[in-house]
Structure formats: structure tokens, C-alpha cells
Write an enzyme that holds these catalytic residues in place. Structure first.
Site, PDB file in Angstrom:
ATOM      1  N   ARG A 103      25.191  -7.553  -8.232  1.00  0.00           N
ATOM      2  CA  ARG A 103      24.037  -6.943  -8.901  1.00  0.00           C
ATOM      3  C   ARG A 103      22.791  -7.097  -8.046  1.00  0.00           C
ATOM      4  O   ARG A 103      22.508  -8.189  -7.568  1.00  0.00           O
ATOM      5  CB  ARG A 103      23.760  -7.681 -10.225  1.00  0.00           C
ATOM      6  CG  ARG A 103      24.420  -7.091 -11.385  1.00  0.00           C
ATOM      7  CD  ARG A 103      23.873  -7.506 -12.710  1.00  0.00           C
ATOM      8  NE  ARG A 103      23.182  -8.764 -12.842  1.00  0.00           N
ATOM      9  CZ  ARG A 103      22.586  -9.162 -13.955  1.00  0.00           C
ATOM     10  NH1 ARG A 103      22.597  -8.385 -15.012  1.00  0.00           N
ATOM     11  NH2 ARG A 103      21.991 -10.325 -14.030  1.00  0.00           N
ATOM     12  N   THR A 107      16.811  -4.194  -9.427  1.00  0.00           N
ATOM     13  CA  THR A 107      17.187  -3.003 -10.216  1.00  0.00           C
ATOM     14  C   THR A 107      18.286  -3.317 -11.240  1.00  0.00           C
ATOM     15  O   THR A 107      18.500  -2.552 -12.178  1.00  0.00           O
ATOM     16  CB  THR A 107      17.730  -1.886  -9.297  1.00  0.00           C
ATOM     17  OG1 THR A 107      18.954  -2.365  -8.706  1.00  0.00           O
ATOM     18  CG2 THR A 107      16.743  -1.537  -8.194  1.00  0.00           C
ATOM     19  N   ASP A 199      24.297 -18.163 -14.154  1.00  0.00           N
ATOM     20  CA  ASP A 199      25.034 -17.288 -13.224  1.00  0.00           C
ATOM     21  C   ASP A 199      26.460 -17.806 -13.072  1.00  0.00           C
ATOM     22  O   ASP A 199      26.695 -18.878 -12.508  1.00  0.00           O
ATOM     23  CB  ASP A 199      24.323 -17.258 -11.865  1.00  0.00           C
ATOM     24  CG  ASP A 199      24.943 -16.213 -10.948  1.00  0.00           C
ATOM     25  OD1 ASP A 199      24.229 -15.271 -10.566  1.00  0.00           O
ATOM     26  OD2 ASP A 199      26.150 -16.332 -10.626  1.00  0.00           O
ATOM     27  N   ASP A 202      27.672 -18.489  -9.414  1.00  0.00           N
ATOM     28  CA  ASP A 202      27.072 -19.696  -8.823  1.00  0.00           C
ATOM     29  C   ASP A 202      27.632 -20.966  -9.457  1.00  0.00           C
ATOM     30  O   ASP A 202      27.886 -21.956  -8.771  1.00  0.00           O
ATOM     31  CB  ASP A 202      25.546 -19.664  -8.996  1.00  0.00           C
ATOM     32  CG  ASP A 202      24.892 -18.692  -8.030  1.00  0.00           C
ATOM     33  OD1 ASP A 202      25.531 -18.319  -7.029  1.00  0.00           O
ATOM     34  OD2 ASP A 202      23.741 -18.292  -8.296  1.00  0.00           O
TER      35      ASP A 202
HETATM   36  O1  LIG Z   1      26.802  -6.434 -16.597  1.00  0.00           O
HETATM   37  P1  LIG Z   1      25.996  -6.590 -15.361  1.00  0.00           P
HETATM   38  O2  LIG Z   1      24.533  -6.488 -15.609  1.00  0.00           O
HETATM   39  O3  LIG Z   1      26.445  -5.678 -14.261  1.00  0.00           O
HETATM   40  O4  LIG Z   1      26.177  -8.099 -14.883  1.00  0.00           O
HETATM   41  C1  LIG Z   1      27.402  -8.724 -14.823  1.00  0.00           C
HETATM   42  C2  LIG Z   1      27.783  -9.004 -13.394  1.00  0.00           C
HETATM   43  O5  LIG Z   1      26.912 -10.001 -12.847  1.00  0.00           O
HETATM   44  C3  LIG Z   1      27.703 -11.056 -12.321  1.00  0.00           C
HETATM   45  O6  LIG Z   1      28.030 -10.827 -10.997  1.00  0.00           O
HETATM   46  P2  LIG Z   1      26.967 -11.022  -9.810  1.00  0.00           P
HETATM   47  O7  LIG Z   1      26.314  -9.719  -9.484  1.00  0.00           O
HETATM   48  O8  LIG Z   1      26.070 -12.174 -10.127  1.00  0.00           O
HETATM   49  O9  LIG Z   1      27.888 -11.352  -8.573  1.00  0.00           O
HETATM   50  P3  LIG Z   1      28.681 -12.715  -8.254  1.00  0.00           P
HETATM   51  O10 LIG Z   1      29.896 -12.740  -9.141  1.00  0.00           O
HETATM   52  O11 LIG Z   1      29.017 -12.569  -6.818  1.00  0.00           O
HETATM   53  O12 LIG Z   1      27.758 -13.872  -8.520  1.00  0.00           O
HETATM   54  C4  LIG Z   1      28.925 -11.038 -13.203  1.00  0.00           C
HETATM   55  O13 LIG Z   1      30.014 -11.727 -12.685  1.00  0.00           O
HETATM   56  C5  LIG Z   1      29.183  -9.563 -13.380  1.00  0.00           C
HETATM   57  O14 LIG Z   1      29.965  -8.989 -12.351  1.00  0.00           O
HETATM   58  O1  LIG Z   2      23.812 -14.043 -17.586  1.00  0.00           O
HETATM   59  C1  LIG Z   2      24.364 -13.477 -16.613  1.00  0.00           C
HETATM   60  C2  LIG Z   2      24.229 -12.120 -16.352  1.00  0.00           C
HETATM   61  C3  LIG Z   2      24.868 -11.582 -15.283  1.00  0.00           C
HETATM   62  N1  LIG Z   2      25.617 -12.379 -14.483  1.00  0.00           N
HETATM   63  C4  LIG Z   2      25.757 -13.697 -14.730  1.00  0.00           C
HETATM   64  O2  LIG Z   2      26.462 -14.409 -13.986  1.00  0.00           O
HETATM   65  N2  LIG Z   2      25.132 -14.224 -15.785  1.00  0.00           N
HETATM   66 MG   LIG Z   3      26.372 -14.044  -9.749  1.00  0.00          MG
END
Ligand SMILES: O=P(O)(O)OC[C@H]1O[C@H](OP(=O)(O)OP(=O)(O)O)[C@H](O)[C@@H]1O
Ligand SMILES: O=c1cc[nH]c(=O)[nH]1
Ligand SMILES: [Mg+2]
Length: 208
Positions: A103, A107, A199, A202
Site C-alpha cells: 500500500r 494514497t 501493521d 511489520d
Molecule cells: O485493504 P488495504 O487498505 O489495501 O490494506 C490491507 C493491506 O495492507 C497490508 O499490507 P501492506 O501494504 O502493509 O504490505 P506488507 O504486507 O508488505 O506490510 C495488509 O497485509 C494488506 O495487504
Molecule cells: O490496520 C492495518 C491496515 C492495513 N494494513 C495493516 O497491516 N494494518
Molecule cells: Mg504492512
């Protein structure tokens, strides 16, 4: 929210609490997410169609069962990886695809960086694994890609879902049932789920 399946189980509620707690360390976080993933896998499997087969016990022939369709698991990188082990323990002959999405912090739109899924998605049950359904942008983008490659029997397994993400999935992919261990209240102004767990990527990988 007619395609929402909320998993009601005291063990799951206990584990979601562990996952929410900011004092939970990485090892305990992974272990709790693993346990919840088993529960989600078992709940999802209730919808699998069976085919009758014959099986020979040491005593006689009897009726047995196999899962009719091939199962394809598709974790969304990174956080979705944390759900794969438990699903594979329960469905050891599943194939595994990967979708890489990150993400954009401003945005909140998902940026696509990887796609690899098995062929013949049209004959399979495709289950997307991602612990967090926030705005729904990542889930919608995942199913857009998978359906473009032929997926026609899809499901979403997540740990925590926000109403915003469920609404978006209902609008864009109303055919996809969502399985979640918790329906949370709302998103905050930077797109994080409240109360949520922070997150998920993380916390799973210790990159805080
Ligand atoms: O519904 P959304 O608003 O799209 O958010 C959800 C997304 O955000 C997180 O991923 P992130 O982008 O943090 O990537 P990561 O798993 O690499 O930390 C999560 O694991 C989803 O894939
Ligand atoms: O709360 C949130 C939203 C998006 N992605 C995450 O990992 N946590
Ligand atoms: Mg993430």
C-alpha cells in the site's frame, strides 16, 4: 454484508486479543496468527464440495471422500505469508500462488510488484490469504488479477476486516465470501484499522 463469515470461537477470540496487544512479541504474534489461521482454514473448508471414493480398510471396503476441486492458496505479500503454513497443514496438496502488493502510505492504493499463480485457476478454488482487510484496495486488486487469469471460485481469508473493506469487496467482488476472525469498527485517517493490531506485516516479520 451478506458475504461475510465471522468465525465465532473462544480460542480465536483469545488469540485475536493476543494479536491486538502491543506488548505481544514477534514469536508470540506469529504463533497466535498461526493458530487463528487453522481455525479459519477449518471454517472455510466447510464449503468444499466432496467427491465419494472407495477406500479399503484393513477389514473391508467402505465409502471415503476427497475434496472435489484443487485448492489454490494465494498469500498477499508480505503479511499473507503468515497464514500459509496453517492452511497447508490442513490442505497439504494445495498449490500456492503469490501476489505482491504494497500500500502506498499516502494514497493508500496498492502498488503491484509480483504475481505468480498456478495455471488452471478456472478449475480450482482460489483462496486469498491476507490478515488485514482495510480499505479493501489490496483484496480487490488481488481478485482482479486472479479473475483475469481465470479464477471463478474465490474466497478471502483474513484475520481482521474493516467495514470499509467489506463494503468495497461487496461492490467489486460480490461473489467472493469473506472469512474473518474479527469485524472491527473503522479505519483511522491514515487507513489503519481501529482497534486493529497495527501493521500486520511489520509485527509478523519484526520490521517495526
Ligand atoms: O485493504 P488495504 O487498505 O489495501 O490494506 C490491507 C493491506 O495492507 C497490508 O499490507 P501492506 O501494504 O502493509 O504490505 P506488507 O504486507 O508488505 O506490510 C495488509 O497485509 C494488506 O495487504
Ligand atoms: O490496520 C492495518 C491496515 C492495513 N494494513 C495493516 O497491516 N494494518
Ligand atoms: Mg504492512
Amino acid at each position: 454484508m451478506n458475504n461475510l463469515n465471522l468465525i465465532e470461537n473462544p480460542l480465536v477470540k483469545r488469540d485475536v486479543t493476543i494479536l491486538r496487544d502491543k506488548e505481544t512479541n514477534t514469536a508470540s504474534f506469529r504463533a497466535a496468527l498461526n493458530r487463528v489461521s487453522y481455525a479459519i482454514a477449518i471454517e472455510i473448508a466447510k464449503s468444499f464440495e466432496l467427491e465419494q471414493i472407495e477406500v479399503t480398510t484393513p477389514l473391508e471396503n467402505t465409502i471415503g471422500y476427497k475434496i472435489k476441486k484443487q485448492i489454490v492458496l494465494v498469500p498477499v505479500l508480505r503479511a499473507g505469508l503468515s497464514m500459509v503454513d496453517a492452511f497447508l497443514k490442513m490442505i497439504p496438496d494445495a498449490n500456492v500462488g503469490h501476489i505482491g502488493l504494497q500500500r502506498d502510505e499516502v494514497t493508500l492504493k496498492p502498488i503491484d510488484y509480483y504475481y505468480k499463480a498456478p495455471k488452471k485457476l478456472d478449475e480450482s478454488i482460489t483462496i486469498v490469504l491476507d490478515p488485514m482487510l482495510a480499505t479493501g484496495g489490496s483484496a480487490v486488486a488481488s481478485f482482479n488479477s486472479l479473475k483475469q487469469k481465470g479464477a471463478n471460485h474465490c474466497m478471502l481469508a483474513c484475520l481482521i476486516a474493516a467495514p470499509e473493506g467489506i463494503k468495497k469487496m461487496n461492490e467489486e467482488h460480490p461473489d467472493v465470501p469473506i472469512y474473518t476472525a474479527s469485524l472491527d469498527r473503522q479505519l483511522n485517517d491514515v487507513g489503519y484499522i481501529l482497534p486493529g493490531l497495527g501493521d500486520a506485516g511489520d509485527r509478523t516479520f519484526g520490521t517495526l
